[in-house]
Design an enzyme around this catalytic site. Structure first.
Site, PDB file in Angstrom:
ATOM      1  N   TYR A 186       0.800  -1.366  -0.155  1.00 52.91           N
ATOM      2  CA  TYR A 186       0.106  -0.180  -0.035  1.00 52.91           C
ATOM      3  C   TYR A 186       0.835   1.259  -0.071  1.00 52.91           C
ATOM      4  CZ  TYR A 186      -4.432  -2.656   0.670  1.00 52.91           C
ATOM      5  OH  TYR A 186      -5.554  -3.494   0.519  1.00 52.91           O
ATOM      6  N   TYR A 224     -14.809  -4.635   3.292  1.00 44.99           N
ATOM      7  CA  TYR A 224     -13.341  -5.126   3.106  1.00 44.99           C
ATOM      8  C   TYR A 224     -13.121  -6.277   3.836  1.00 44.99           C
ATOM      9  CZ  TYR A 224      -8.445  -5.503   2.943  1.00 44.99           C
ATOM     10  OH  TYR A 224      -7.087  -5.928   2.481  1.00 44.99           O
ATOM     11  N   ASP A 284     -17.229 -11.874   9.301  1.00 40.31           N
ATOM     12  CA  ASP A 284     -15.774 -11.645   9.122  1.00 40.31           C
ATOM     13  C   ASP A 284     -15.352 -10.852  10.425  1.00 40.31           C
ATOM     14  OD1 ASP A 284     -13.271 -10.920   8.810  1.00 40.31           O
ATOM     15  OD2 ASP A 284     -13.611 -10.148   6.583  1.00 40.31           O
ATOM     16  N   LYS A 322      -5.846 -11.174  12.685  1.00 45.49           N
ATOM     17  CA  LYS A 322      -5.352  -9.817  13.320  1.00 45.49           C
ATOM     18  C   LYS A 322      -4.994 -10.290  14.955  1.00 45.49           C
ATOM     19  CE  LYS A 322      -6.306  -6.484  10.102  1.00 45.49           C
ATOM     20  NZ  LYS A 322      -7.597  -6.309   8.931  1.00 45.49           N
TER      21      LYS A 322
HETATM   22  C1  LIG Z   1      -7.611  -6.849   7.482  1.00 47.72           C
HETATM   23  C2  LIG Z   1      -8.891  -7.584   7.438  1.00 47.72           C
HETATM   24  C3  LIG Z   1      -8.837  -8.979   6.271  1.00 47.72           C
HETATM   25  C4  LIG Z   1      -7.654  -9.198   5.829  1.00 47.72           C
HETATM   26  O1  LIG Z   1      -6.667  -9.732   6.580  1.00 47.72           O
HETATM   27  P1  LIG Z   1      -5.060  -9.894   6.224  1.00 47.72           P
HETATM   28  O2  LIG Z   1      -4.506 -10.425   7.036  1.00 47.72           O
HETATM   29  O3  LIG Z   1      -4.456  -8.685   5.860  1.00 47.72           O
HETATM   30  O4  LIG Z   1      -5.168 -10.746   4.865  1.00 47.72           O
HETATM   31  C5  LIG Z   1     -10.146  -9.417   6.259  1.00 47.72           C
HETATM   32  N1  LIG Z   1     -11.169  -9.020   6.731  1.00 47.72           N
HETATM   33  C6  LIG Z   1     -11.128  -7.765   7.329  1.00 47.72           C
HETATM   34  C7  LIG Z   1     -12.520  -7.490   8.052  1.00 47.72           C
HETATM   35  C8  LIG Z   1      -9.987  -7.130   7.805  1.00 47.72           C
HETATM   36  O5  LIG Z   1      -9.940  -6.024   8.535  1.00 47.72           O
END
Ligand SMILES: *Cc1c(COP(=O)(O)O)cnc(C)c1O
Length: 425
Positions: A18, A145, A238, A267
C-alpha cells in the site's frame, strides 16, 4: 565510508505494501517495542495508536508471548498438518471455540485474514456442491473489505484497491448497510435475486474497517441475519478486525442473537505478534464434507497451516485476553474515547464522529471528495509523523484504535495531538 541507515538500505531492496514507492517518505526504522510504544533507531518513541494495522492488542514485545514462543521454538517449530497434529493447534481450538457463538464446532487453520475469508468462501460453495446444489453467488455489503486475495477482493466493495482487477472478480450482490428504517428495502432487494443461487452472505459485524471505519447498529443487522438464515443463506461473520475485544465485547457477534455459520478470525488472534488465520464453522457445515466419496473433501491447505509457533503465541494471547484486566482496559479506553468524542463534536472541522468499543473515528471536512484517495491523508501522515504518534488515516477518515494496554497518559497525548491537528487545518 559512512554506514547507510536501515531506511536507506530498505529503499534499495524493499517494496512496501500500500505504498507509492516513488513519492512515499523514507520509512521509519523501528528497532524495538514495549507496550503501546515503538522506538526508532534514533531512540525516538512513537505511540502506536492504530495497533500496527489493527493487530496488536496487548502491546509490543509482551514478555508472556515472548516466553511461550521461545518455549515452543525449542519443542517443535513446524510440521505438516495433514495426517499429523500437535498440542498448540488442538489446545487453541479447544480454548477458542467456547469463546465463540455456541454453534461453532470446528476450527480450520490458515495464515491470515484473507485466507481465513477464502476458506469460508470455499467452504460455503462446496457445502452446497456436496449437497448437490450449485450456488455460486455471494451477497456482501457495499464498502466491505475482506482482504486482498482474489476471492476476498471479490466480496469486497469495488474501489481504488480493486479497480485494476475488477473484471476478473466474481460477481457479488452488494447491499446497503442495515439501518433502523431500511429492512423492507433490503428485503425487497434481496428477494429480487434468485435466492437459490446464493451460497452465502459475508459481513463485517458492527464496523467496516478498511471501508472507512463505518459503523452500524447490531439490532438491524440481527434482523437481517435472521431473515437471511431463514431463507437458507449461509452467514459468514468476518471478525478479522472486530474479533478479540476490539468492539467492546469479546466478539462483535455477541451483540446479535443470530449465530453465523462461519467466523473468520486473524489480526488479534496472536495478539498481533504472528501471522495466523482461523475459519470456524458449525457441525452442519462440517458434516456436509463427511463422506466415503473423496471428492467431497475440502481441498484447501497451506504449507504453514496451524504453525505451532503461531498457535502457541495465540494461546499466550488468549491467556492475556481472558484475564479480566483485558476487559477492564477496553472499558477504560471506551470511556476515554467517549469523553474525547464529546469534545470532538464541538469542532467545525469534522463530521460523523463515531465510536464502537475501543475504536474512535471521524471524518475531516475537506473540499475534496471523501474516501481513500483524498489527498489530505499525506498532510495528516506528515503531521503525525513529526509528532511521533502513529495514526494512519484512511483518506479523510481519522481513527484511533489502540492496543488495550495503552496508558491514560499516552491516550491523552494522542487526543491532544488530534486536537492540535484540528486547530492547524
Ligand atoms: C484486515 C482484514 C482482512 C484481511 O486480513 P489480512 O490478514 O490482512 O489478509 C479481512 N477482513 C477484515 C475485516 C479485515 O479487517
Amino acid at each position: 565510508m559512512q554506514q547507510m541507515t536501515l531506511a536507506a538500505r530498505d529503499q534499495q531492496v524493499i517494496w512496501h505494501p500500500y505504498t507509492q514507492m516513488q513519492t512515499a517518505p523514507q520509512p521509519i526504522a523501528i528497532t524495538r517495542g514495549e507496550g503501546a510504544l515503538l522506538f526508532d533507531d534514533q531512540q525516538n518513541a512513537y505511540i502506536d495508536a492504530t495497533s500496527s494495522w489493527w493487530v496488536n492488542i496487548h502491546g509490543h514485545a509482551h514478555p508472556h508471548i515472548a516466553e511461550m514462543l521461545s518455549k515452543q521454538a525449542f519443542q517443535l517449530q513446524h510440521i505438516i498438518f495433514s495426517g499429523y497434529t500437535h498440542a498448540p493447534a488442538v489446545e487453541l481450538a479447544e480454548r477458542l471455540l467456547p469463546l465463540l457463538p455456541a454453534n461453532q464446532k470446528r476450527v480450520f487453520y490458515s495464515d491470515n485474514g484473507s485466507t481465513a475469508v477464502e476458506v469460508a468462501l470455499k467452504m460455503s460453495l462446496q457445502y452446497w456442491d456436496n449437497k448437490g446444489q450449485r450456488r455460486h453467488k455471494f451477497i456482501a455489503f457495499k464498502n466491505a473489505y475482506h482482504g486482498d486475495t482474489f476471492g476476498a477482493m471479490s466480496v469486497s466493495g469495488r474501489s481504488v484497491f480493486t479497480r485494476v482487477f475488477d473484471d476478473l472478480l466474481f460477481e457479488v450482490h452488494f447491499i446497503d448497510l442495515p439501518a433502523a428504517d431500511n429492512f423492507d428495502t433490503l428485503k425487497a432487494t434481496i428477494e429480487a435475486l434468485d435466492l437459490s443461487t446464493i451460497a452465502a452472505f459475508i459481513f463485517e459485524p458492527l464496523v467496516q474497517g478498511a471501508g472507512g471505519m463505518l459503523m452500524y447498529e447490531a439490532a438491524p443487522l440481527d434482523q437481517l441475519l435472521a431473515w437471511l438464515q431463514s431463507h437458507q443463506i449461509l452467514l459468514i461473520a468476518d471478525e478479522v478486525m472486530t474479533g478479540f475485544g476490539r468492539t467492546g465485547k469479546n466478539f462483535a457477534m455477541e451483540n446479535c442473537s443470530t449465530q453465523p455459520d462461519m467466523i473468520c478470525l486473524s489480526k488479534g488472534l496472536t495478539g498481533g505478534s504472528m501471522a495466523l488465520g482461523v475459519t470456524t464453522c458449525t457441525s452442519t457445515i462440517y458434516d456436509a464434507f463427511l463422506s466415503n466419496d473423496k471428492l467431497k473433501t475440502l481441498f484447501h491447505g497451506h504449507s504453514f497451516t496451524a504453525n505451532p509457533l503461531a498457535c502457541s503465541v495465540a494461546l499466550a494471547s488468549l491467556d492475556l485476553f481472558t484475564d479480566p484486566a483485558c476487559a477492564t482496559n477496553r472499558q477504560r479506553i471506551h470511556e476515554a474515547h467517549t469523553r474525547f468524542l464529546t469534545q470532538l463534536q464541538q469542532s467545525p472541522k469534522i463530521k460523523a464522529p463515531r465510536l464502537q468499543g475501543t475504536i474512535l473515528a471521524f471524518d475531516i471536512i475537506t473540499t475534496n471528495a471523501d474516501g481513500y484517495t483524498n489527498n489530505i491523508a499525506d498532510q495528516l501522515h506528515r503531521f503525525f509523523r513529526e509528532r511521533r504518534v502513529m495514526l494512519r488515516p484512511l483518506g479523510n477518515t481519522l481513527y484511533v484504535l489502540p492496543p488495550y494496554c495503552i496508558t491514560d497518559a499516552q491516550l491523552q497525548e494522542v487526543y491532544d495531538c488530534i486536537s492540535d491537528l484540528l486547530q492547524s487545518i
